[in-house]
Design a protein around this motif. Structure first.
Motif, PDB file in Angstrom:
ATOM      1  N   GLU A 279       0.836  -1.203   0.000  1.00 23.82           N
ATOM      2  CA  GLU A 279       0.000   0.000   0.000  1.00 23.82           C
ATOM      3  C   GLU A 279       0.873   1.256   0.000  1.00 23.82           C
ATOM      4  O   GLU A 279       0.578   2.231  -0.704  1.00 23.82           O
ATOM      5  CB  GLU A 279      -0.918  -0.002   1.219  1.00 23.82           C
ATOM      6  CG  GLU A 279      -1.872   1.178   1.260  1.00 23.82           C
ATOM      7  CD  GLU A 279      -2.810   1.124   2.455  1.00 23.82           C
ATOM      8  OE1 GLU A 279      -3.517   2.119   2.691  1.00 23.82           O
ATOM      9  OE2 GLU A 279      -2.819   0.092   3.160  1.00 23.82           O
ATOM     10  N   ILE A 280       1.958   1.222   0.769  1.00 23.20           N
ATOM     11  CA  ILE A 280       2.868   2.369   0.810  1.00 23.20           C
ATOM     12  C   ILE A 280       3.531   2.565  -0.549  1.00 23.20           C
ATOM     13  O   ILE A 280       3.599   3.687  -1.067  1.00 23.20           O
ATOM     14  CB  ILE A 280       3.936   2.164   1.902  1.00 23.20           C
ATOM     15  CG1 ILE A 280       3.286   2.183   3.288  1.00 23.20           C
ATOM     16  CG2 ILE A 280       5.016   3.251   1.801  1.00 23.20           C
ATOM     17  CD1 ILE A 280       4.221   1.775   4.405  1.00 23.20           C
ATOM     18  N   PHE A 281       4.006   1.465  -1.146  1.00 29.68           N
ATOM     19  CA  PHE A 281       4.663   1.577  -2.456  1.00 29.68           C
ATOM     20  C   PHE A 281       3.689   2.100  -3.504  1.00 29.68           C
ATOM     21  O   PHE A 281       4.037   2.976  -4.309  1.00 29.68           O
ATOM     22  CB  PHE A 281       5.218   0.218  -2.884  1.00 29.68           C
ATOM     23  CG  PHE A 281       5.980   0.267  -4.184  1.00 29.68           C
ATOM     24  CD1 PHE A 281       7.337   0.555  -4.195  1.00 29.68           C
ATOM     25  CD2 PHE A 281       5.339   0.040  -5.390  1.00 29.68           C
ATOM     26  CE1 PHE A 281       8.039   0.622  -5.393  1.00 29.68           C
ATOM     27  CE2 PHE A 281       6.027   0.102  -6.591  1.00 29.68           C
ATOM     28  CZ  PHE A 281       7.388   0.393  -6.589  1.00 29.68           C
ATOM     29  N   ASP A 282       2.472   1.577  -3.501  1.00 29.03           N
ATOM     30  CA  ASP A 282       1.467   2.034  -4.471  1.00 29.03           C
ATOM     31  C   ASP A 282       1.158   3.517  -4.289  1.00 29.03           C
ATOM     32  O   ASP A 282       0.899   4.235  -5.260  1.00 29.03           O
ATOM     33  CB  ASP A 282       0.186   1.209  -4.334  1.00 29.03           C
ATOM     34  CG  ASP A 282       0.318  -0.169  -4.967  1.00 29.03           C
ATOM     35  OD1 ASP A 282       1.211  -0.338  -5.816  1.00 29.03           O
ATOM     36  OD2 ASP A 282      -0.469  -1.065  -4.623  1.00 29.03           O
ATOM     37  N   GLY A 283       1.161   3.977  -3.041  1.00 30.83           N
ATOM     38  CA  GLY A 283       0.922   5.394  -2.787  1.00 30.83           C
ATOM     39  C   GLY A 283       2.022   6.253  -3.384  1.00 30.83           C
ATOM     40  O   GLY A 283       1.750   7.296  -3.995  1.00 30.83           O
ATOM     41  N   TYR A 284       3.254   5.825  -3.217  1.00 30.24           N
ATOM     42  CA  TYR A 284       4.375   6.562  -3.806  1.00 30.24           C
ATOM     43  C   TYR A 284       4.313   6.530  -5.325  1.00 30.24           C
ATOM     44  O   TYR A 284       4.609   7.530  -5.999  1.00 30.24           O
ATOM     45  CB  TYR A 284       5.700   5.976  -3.328  1.00 30.24           C
ATOM     46  CG  TYR A 284       6.211   6.589  -2.050  1.00 30.24           C
ATOM     47  CD1 TYR A 284       6.980   7.752  -2.076  1.00 30.24           C
ATOM     48  CD2 TYR A 284       5.914   6.023  -0.813  1.00 30.24           C
ATOM     49  CE1 TYR A 284       7.446   8.326  -0.904  1.00 30.24           C
ATOM     50  CE2 TYR A 284       6.374   6.593   0.362  1.00 30.24           C
ATOM     51  CZ  TYR A 284       7.138   7.749   0.311  1.00 30.24           C
ATOM     52  OH  TYR A 284       7.581   8.331   1.472  1.00 30.24           O
ATOM     53  N   LEU A 285       3.946   5.383  -5.878  1.00 29.72           N
ATOM     54  CA  LEU A 285       3.852   5.264  -7.334  1.00 29.72           C
ATOM     55  C   LEU A 285       2.786   6.213  -7.879  1.00 29.72           C
ATOM     56  O   LEU A 285       3.016   6.917  -8.880  1.00 29.72           O
ATOM     57  CB  LEU A 285       3.518   3.814  -7.716  1.00 29.72           C
ATOM     58  CG  LEU A 285       3.313   3.527  -9.206  1.00 29.72           C
ATOM     59  CD1 LEU A 285       4.579   3.840  -9.999  1.00 29.72           C
ATOM     60  CD2 LEU A 285       2.885   2.072  -9.407  1.00 29.72           C
ATOM     61  N   LYS A 286       1.642   6.252  -7.241  1.00 23.82           N
ATOM     62  CA  LYS A 286       0.556   7.140  -7.673  1.00 23.82           C
ATOM     63  C   LYS A 286       0.980   8.604  -7.599  1.00 23.82           C
ATOM     64  O   LYS A 286       0.739   9.391  -8.533  1.00 23.82           O
ATOM     65  CB  LYS A 286      -0.682   6.899  -6.816  1.00 23.82           C
ATOM     66  CG  LYS A 286      -1.875   7.768  -7.200  1.00 23.82           C
ATOM     67  CD  LYS A 286      -3.087   7.461  -6.312  1.00 23.82           C
ATOM     68  CE  LYS A 286      -4.259   8.344  -6.688  1.00 23.82           C
ATOM     69  NZ  LYS A 286      -5.443   8.053  -5.821  1.00 23.82           N
ATOM     70  N   ASN A 287       1.618   8.983  -6.496  1.00 16.74           N
ATOM     71  CA  ASN A 287       2.060  10.370  -6.340  1.00 16.74           C
ATOM     72  C   ASN A 287       3.144  10.730  -7.344  1.00 16.74           C
ATOM     73  O   ASN A 287       3.185  11.841  -7.869  1.00 16.74           O
ATOM     74  CB  ASN A 287       2.573  10.601  -4.915  1.00 16.74           C
ATOM     75  CG  ASN A 287       1.461  10.588  -3.886  1.00 16.74           C
ATOM     76  OD1 ASN A 287       0.306  10.836  -4.213  1.00 16.74           O
ATOM     77  ND2 ASN A 287       1.798  10.279  -2.646  1.00 16.74           N
ATOM     78  N   PHE A 288       4.020   9.779  -7.629  1.00 18.42           N
ATOM     79  CA  PHE A 288       5.100  10.030  -8.582  1.00 18.42           C
ATOM     80  C   PHE A 288       4.559  10.319  -9.976  1.00 18.42           C
ATOM     81  O   PHE A 288       5.009  11.239 -10.655  1.00 18.42           O
ATOM     82  CB  PHE A 288       6.034   8.815  -8.624  1.00 18.42           C
ATOM     83  CG  PHE A 288       7.029   8.846  -9.762  1.00 18.42           C
ATOM     84  CD1 PHE A 288       8.102   9.719  -9.734  1.00 18.42           C
ATOM     85  CD2 PHE A 288       6.879   7.994 -10.838  1.00 18.42           C
ATOM     86  CE1 PHE A 288       9.006   9.751 -10.776  1.00 18.42           C
ATOM     87  CE2 PHE A 288       7.782   8.018 -11.885  1.00 18.42           C
ATOM     88  CZ  PHE A 288       8.856   8.901 -11.855  1.00 18.42           C
ATOM     89  N   LEU A 289       3.563   9.542 -10.396  1.00 15.37           N
ATOM     90  CA  LEU A 289       3.032   9.705 -11.744  1.00 15.37           C
ATOM     91  C   LEU A 289       2.218  10.998 -11.898  1.00 15.37           C
ATOM     92  O   LEU A 289       1.963  11.425 -13.024  1.00 15.37           O
ATOM     93  CB  LEU A 289       2.159   8.496 -12.109  1.00 15.37           C
ATOM     94  CG  LEU A 289       2.920   7.181 -12.271  1.00 15.37           C
ATOM     95  CD1 LEU A 289       1.950   6.041 -12.544  1.00 15.37           C
ATOM     96  CD2 LEU A 289       3.949   7.271 -13.388  1.00 15.37           C
ATOM     97  N   SER A 290       1.841  11.604 -10.787  1.00 17.07           N
ATOM     98  CA  SER A 290       1.120  12.878 -10.861  1.00 17.07           C
ATOM     99  C   SER A 290       1.991  14.044 -10.406  1.00 17.07           C
ATOM    100  O   SER A 290       1.503  15.165 -10.260  1.00 17.07           O
ATOM    101  CB  SER A 290      -0.141  12.824  -9.990  1.00 17.07           C
ATOM    102  OG  SER A 290       0.189  12.602  -8.630  1.00 17.07           O
ATOM    103  N   SER A 291       3.285  13.789 -10.200  1.00 13.85           N
ATOM    104  CA  SER A 291       4.173  14.809  -9.653  1.00 13.85           C
ATOM    105  C   SER A 291       4.841  15.616 -10.742  1.00 13.85           C
ATOM    106  O   SER A 291       4.844  15.253 -11.909  1.00 13.85           O
ATOM    107  CB  SER A 291       5.253  14.144  -8.784  1.00 13.85           C
ATOM    108  OG  SER A 291       6.146  13.402  -9.612  1.00 13.85           O
TER     109      SER A 291
END
Length: 307
Positions: A279-291
């Motif tokens: 869940e933590i990794f997916d959160g970072y991945l989601k934020n990265f792709l919108s950053s």
């Protein structure tokens, strides 16, 4: 005031250079400068001034005073993230192709490490097809690939789509879009970008004509392009790296190949042994792709607009 602005400020302070701060955070100098200006605007004061030649930086008295506040702010933010997760560090093993790990997700991995997120990353680089088997055997927790295969227990989710561009040495071709018929296939540095790309490639060039060289690891591209008049077609994430190096230019292709699609691979049964880590990794991945790091990576200057 946000973490990215604080990180930019502290990186400048620690390195005594905006250029080195940009290298440390894997960002452009313009992004670092923008974050610093945004922080100064919010604080309504000047923190840093540049010396002669724009190479040396100096802290203002307010800047000196703010250094310790910034360090406490960053430490408090990390403590807060640790409190929110309330768990021990857990390992996440990522399997991905060379070009994805090196050119797409390196900033993602660095963000996780810089934030001291409560996950220990293990990064594996291998061929796309191999990631399916590793994930099905639970040897990796998540995979990234540019090739689709059917596996009973693997969920393949399209993650992002990258347009393809022609990259060559400066002034190799006229400004503007390039038609495939204008390219000499004997000067091509050919990279295997998948079956759809191969069909497009075979349509425009006789498969019997050998390219200058064929490679399956894009990390070798620079070695062959820097001292030759060869050309290569590559996705924007890699083309952008060449553009930033200097000496190369990007052209659109008037009859372009299909976009390269990156897929996320997950196990159909999830990861019951480490749900919080995923869940933590997916959160970072989601934020990265919108950053802004990702958005900036997708921006490019076409050769026709720079001449």
């Amino acid at each position: 005031m946000n973490l990215s602005e604080i990180e930019a400020f502290l990186a400048i302070v620690d390195s005594q250079s905006i250029t080195k701060a940009a290298e440390t955070l894997y960002l452009s100098q313009s992004t670092i400068s923008h974050r610093l200006k945004s922080l100064e605007k919010e604080l309504e004061t000047t923190l840093i001034i540049r010396g002669n030649g724009q190479r040396t930086i100096y802290l203002t008295p307010k800047g000196e005073e703010f250094v310790q506040i910034a360090r406490k702010w960053a430490a408090l933010w990390r403590d807060t993230q640790q409190f929110k997760t309330d768990q021990a560090f857990s390992s996440i093993t990522v399997g991905s192709a060379d070009s994805l790990n090196l050119y797409l997700f390196s900033n993602l991995y660095n963000r996780i490490l810089n934030d001291q997120a409560p996950i220990n990353l293990q990064i594996r680089t291998q061929q796309c097809s191999y990631n399916y088997m590793l994930l099905e055997n639970r040897e990796i927790d998540i995979g990234f690939t540019v090739t689709q295969f059917r596996y009973k227990n693997i969920i393949t989710t399209p993650l992002l789509s990258e347009p393809m561009f022609l990259v060559c040495r400066l002034n190799s071709y006229k400004p503007g879009p390039i038609h495939p018929s204008e390219l000499d296939p004997r000067k091509e540095l050919y990279v295997t970008w998948g079956s759809e790309y191969q069909r497009w490639h075979d349509y425009w060039w006789n498969p019997a004509i050998n390219p200058y060289i064929s490679i399956n690891a894009p990390s070798f591209l620079f070695n062959f392009m820097r001292n030759s008049d060869c050309w290569s077609i590559m996705p924007i994430s890699i083309a952008k790296v060449f553009e930033n190096m200097g000496g190369f230019e990007i052209h659109t292709i008037s009859e372009p190949p299909p976009n390269r699609i990156c897929y996320k691979l997950t196990h159909r049964d999830g990861n019951p042994e480490n749900p919080n880590g995923m869940e933590i990794f997916d959160g970072y991945l989601k934020n990265f792709l919108s950053s802004e790091e990702w958005i900036e990576n997708c921006n490019y200057s076409i050769a026709s607009s720079s001449k």
